[in-house]
Design a protein around this motif. Structure first.
Motif, PDB file in Angstrom:
ATOM      1  N   ASP A   3       0.730  -1.253  -0.152  1.00 59.52           N
ATOM      2  CA  ASP A   3       0.394  -0.054   0.029  1.00 59.52           C
ATOM      3  C   ASP A   3       0.884   1.290   0.134  1.00 59.52           C
ATOM      4  N   ARG A   4       1.815   1.204   0.724  1.00 63.18           N
ATOM      5  CA  ARG A   4       2.851   2.343   0.687  1.00 63.18           C
ATOM      6  C   ARG A   4       3.451   2.700  -0.607  1.00 63.18           C
ATOM      7  N   TRP A   5       4.045   1.478  -1.002  1.00 64.01           N
ATOM      8  CA  TRP A   5       4.723   1.685  -2.324  1.00 64.01           C
ATOM      9  C   TRP A   5       3.628   2.276  -3.401  1.00 64.01           C
ATOM     10  N   LEU A   6       2.403   1.767  -3.431  1.00 56.29           N
ATOM     11  CA  LEU A   6       1.386   1.904  -4.407  1.00 56.29           C
ATOM     12  C   LEU A   6       1.050   3.461  -4.236  1.00 56.29           C
ATOM     13  N   LYS A   7       0.932   3.941  -2.951  1.00 59.95           N
ATOM     14  CA  LYS A   7       0.559   5.352  -2.670  1.00 59.95           C
ATOM     15  C   LYS A   7       1.710   6.250  -3.050  1.00 59.95           C
ATOM     16  N   THR A   8       2.904   5.838  -2.988  1.00 65.03           N
ATOM     17  CA  THR A   8       4.088   6.550  -3.122  1.00 65.03           C
ATOM     18  C   THR A   8       4.242   6.677  -4.860  1.00 65.03           C
ATOM     19  N   ASN A   9       4.030   5.668  -5.381  1.00 66.08           N
ATOM     20  CA  ASN A   9       4.257   5.628  -6.930  1.00 66.08           C
ATOM     21  C   ASN A   9       2.922   6.693  -7.533  1.00 66.08           C
ATOM     22  N   CYS A  10       1.608   6.608  -6.750  1.00 67.26           N
ATOM     23  CA  CYS A  10       0.453   7.404  -7.284  1.00 67.26           C
ATOM     24  C   CYS A  10       1.232   8.909  -7.101  1.00 67.26           C
ATOM     25  N   LEU A  11       1.310   8.996  -5.875  1.00 63.51           N
ATOM     26  CA  LEU A  11       1.814  10.464  -5.750  1.00 63.51           C
ATOM     27  C   LEU A  11       2.985  11.180  -6.461  1.00 63.51           C
ATOM     28  N   ILE A  12       4.143  10.267  -6.976  1.00 59.90           N
ATOM     29  CA  ILE A  12       4.890  10.590  -7.878  1.00 59.90           C
ATOM     30  C   ILE A  12       4.192  11.076  -9.240  1.00 59.90           C
ATOM     31  N   ALA A  13       3.302  10.076  -9.864  1.00 58.97           N
ATOM     32  CA  ALA A  13       2.669  10.164 -10.963  1.00 58.97           C
ATOM     33  C   ALA A  13       1.744  11.524 -10.914  1.00 58.97           C
ATOM     34  N   SER A  14       1.121  11.645  -9.750  1.00 64.11           N
ATOM     35  CA  SER A  14       0.201  12.855  -9.662  1.00 64.11           C
ATOM     36  C   SER A  14       0.981  14.012  -9.729  1.00 64.11           C
ATOM     37  N   THR A  15       2.027  14.310  -8.947  1.00 61.30           N
ATOM     38  CA  THR A  15       3.067  15.286  -8.885  1.00 61.30           C
ATOM     39  C   THR A  15       3.503  15.603 -10.374  1.00 61.30           C
ATOM     40  N   ALA A  17       2.259  14.818 -13.174  1.00 63.45           N
ATOM     41  CA  ALA A  17       0.916  15.182 -14.017  1.00 63.45           C
ATOM     42  C   ALA A  17       0.640  16.695 -13.987  1.00 63.45           C
ATOM     43  N   PHE A  18       0.697  17.076 -12.441  1.00 59.26           N
ATOM     44  CA  PHE A  18       0.222  18.464 -12.393  1.00 59.26           C
ATOM     45  C   PHE A  18       1.479  19.319 -12.714  1.00 59.26           C
ATOM     46  N   TRP A  19       2.548  19.012 -12.425  1.00 56.17           N
ATOM     47  CA  TRP A  19       3.550  19.787 -12.845  1.00 56.17           C
ATOM     48  C   TRP A  19       3.700  19.869 -14.407  1.00 56.17           C
ATOM     49  N   ALA A  28      -4.268  30.807 -16.836  1.00 51.43           N
ATOM     50  CA  ALA A  28      -3.390  31.255 -15.823  1.00 51.43           C
ATOM     51  C   ALA A  28      -4.020  30.531 -14.506  1.00 51.43           C
ATOM     52  N   ILE A  29      -5.458  30.375 -14.402  1.00 51.57           N
ATOM     53  CA  ILE A  29      -6.098  29.951 -13.151  1.00 51.57           C
ATOM     54  C   ILE A  29      -5.608  28.306 -13.014  1.00 51.57           C
ATOM     55  N   ALA A  30      -5.715  27.831 -14.224  1.00 56.30           N
ATOM     56  CA  ALA A  30      -5.358  26.506 -14.559  1.00 56.30           C
ATOM     57  C   ALA A  30      -4.096  26.081 -13.885  1.00 56.30           C
ATOM     58  N   LYS A  31      -3.018  26.910 -14.516  1.00 56.66           N
ATOM     59  CA  LYS A  31      -1.565  26.730 -14.092  1.00 56.66           C
ATOM     60  C   LYS A  31      -1.448  26.902 -12.638  1.00 56.66           C
ATOM     61  N   GLY A  32      -2.344  27.880 -11.902  1.00 55.53           N
ATOM     62  CA  GLY A  32      -2.105  28.119 -10.597  1.00 55.53           C
ATOM     63  C   GLY A  32      -2.680  26.853  -9.921  1.00 55.53           C
ATOM     64  N   ILE A  33      -3.658  26.428 -10.266  1.00 58.19           N
ATOM     65  CA  ILE A  33      -4.172  25.065  -9.683  1.00 58.19           C
ATOM     66  C   ILE A  33      -3.346  24.178  -9.578  1.00 58.19           C
ATOM     67  N   SER A  34      -2.679  23.966 -11.022  1.00 56.55           N
ATOM     68  CA  SER A  34      -1.924  22.851 -11.238  1.00 56.55           C
ATOM     69  C   SER A  34      -0.623  22.919 -10.439  1.00 56.55           C
ATOM     70  N   TYR A  35      -0.155  24.152 -10.190  1.00 58.00           N
ATOM     71  CA  TYR A  35       1.060  24.248  -9.435  1.00 58.00           C
ATOM     72  C   TYR A  35       0.541  24.005  -7.966  1.00 58.00           C
ATOM     73  N   SER A  36      -0.461  24.481  -7.393  1.00 56.56           N
ATOM     74  CA  SER A  36      -0.758  24.376  -6.110  1.00 56.56           C
ATOM     75  C   SER A  36      -0.972  22.934  -5.856  1.00 56.56           C
ATOM     76  N   LEU A  37      -1.700  22.074  -6.757  1.00 57.73           N
ATOM     77  CA  LEU A  37      -1.837  20.617  -6.492  1.00 57.73           C
ATOM     78  C   LEU A  37      -0.352  20.025  -6.708  1.00 57.73           C
ATOM     79  N   ALA A  38       0.441  20.326  -7.488  1.00 55.75           N
ATOM     80  CA  ALA A  38       1.639  19.574  -7.563  1.00 55.75           C
ATOM     81  C   ALA A  38       2.687  19.853  -6.231  1.00 55.75           C
ATOM     82  N   LEU A  39       2.442  21.105  -5.795  1.00 57.64           N
ATOM     83  CA  LEU A  39       3.127  21.298  -4.529  1.00 57.64           C
ATOM     84  C   LEU A  39       2.606  20.422  -3.397  1.00 57.64           C
ATOM     85  N   VAL A  40       1.201  20.309  -3.087  1.00 56.32           N
ATOM     86  CA  VAL A  40       0.513  19.550  -2.405  1.00 56.32           C
ATOM     87  C   VAL A  40       0.818  17.960  -2.565  1.00 56.32           C
ATOM     88  N   ALA A  41       0.950  17.482  -3.674  1.00 55.61           N
ATOM     89  CA  ALA A  41       1.427  16.031  -4.043  1.00 55.61           C
ATOM     90  C   ALA A  41       2.826  15.759  -3.535  1.00 55.61           C
TER      91      ALA A  41
END
Length: 180
Positions: A3-15, A17-19, A28-41
């Motif tokens: 589960d931890r490995w799966l979660k880590t790989n999903c977070l890598i993929a999400s980060t 993708a958002f980046w 610009a609003i989509a870029k801001g949201i994508s940067y924010s979500l990439a930072l959180v991920a």
């Protein structure tokens, strides 16, 4: 652990993708949201990676500890077996010091190699030599055992083992008969 490995790989993929979304030509609003979500991920990815490293380190440490316990258990078992063998063969508390054993061994070898010895009947002609030889054999048997006396003192063994046992028994019978 999976589960931890799966979660880590999903977070890598999400980060990732958002980046990449933030770098693509989007409003610009989509870029801001994508940067924010990439930072959180990425923050969650770092935290999950720390947990995963700690979990792996604990698992490795536990495996090493279990291996060490098995090694100690094997060593203790081996030591117990050695102690039991020493008790059986009398090597833990020998009756004679090393010098006396060596002297007895050389004395017995000398008596046996004596040219006047008739090996088919008696090993020596004089009573005092017989008594000394008997006592030396008896002492060596109590310390080293029958096999040692036959192989090292009587210099017989292998095919002549039965003859050696008979000779040794004759020596012991004669000593008991004479009350030595």
């Amino acid at each position: 652990m999976v589960d931890r490995w799966l979660k880590t790989n999903c977070l890598i993929a999400s980060t990732t993708a958002f980046w990449l979304t933030a770098l693509s030509p989007v409003p610009a609003i989509a870029k801001g949201i994508s940067y924010s979500l990439a930072l959180v991920a990425s923050v969650q990815l770092v935290q999950e990676s720390k947990r995963l490293m700690i979990q792996d380190a604990r698992r490795t440490i536990l495996a090493a500890m279990n291996q060490e316990l098995e090694d100690v258990e094997i060593a203790l078992h081996t030591q117990q077996q050695q102690d039991a063998l020493y008790e059986i063969y009398g090597d833990l508390s020998p009756t004679y010091p090393k010098e006396v054993k060596e002297e007895l061994t050389t004395s017995l070898e000398h008596l046996y190699k004596e040219p006047s010895a008739d090996r088919s009947q008696e090993t020596s002609t004089s009573t005092s030599n017989d008594k000394a030889f008997y006592l030396a054999i008896k002492s060596l048997m109590s310390v080293k055992g029958k096999t040692h006396v036959i192989e090292k003192i009587l210099k017989l063994g292998g095919r002549k083992w039965d003859d050696a046992e008979q000779m040794l028994q004759q020596i012991l019978d004669e000593g008991e008969k004479n009350g030595w």
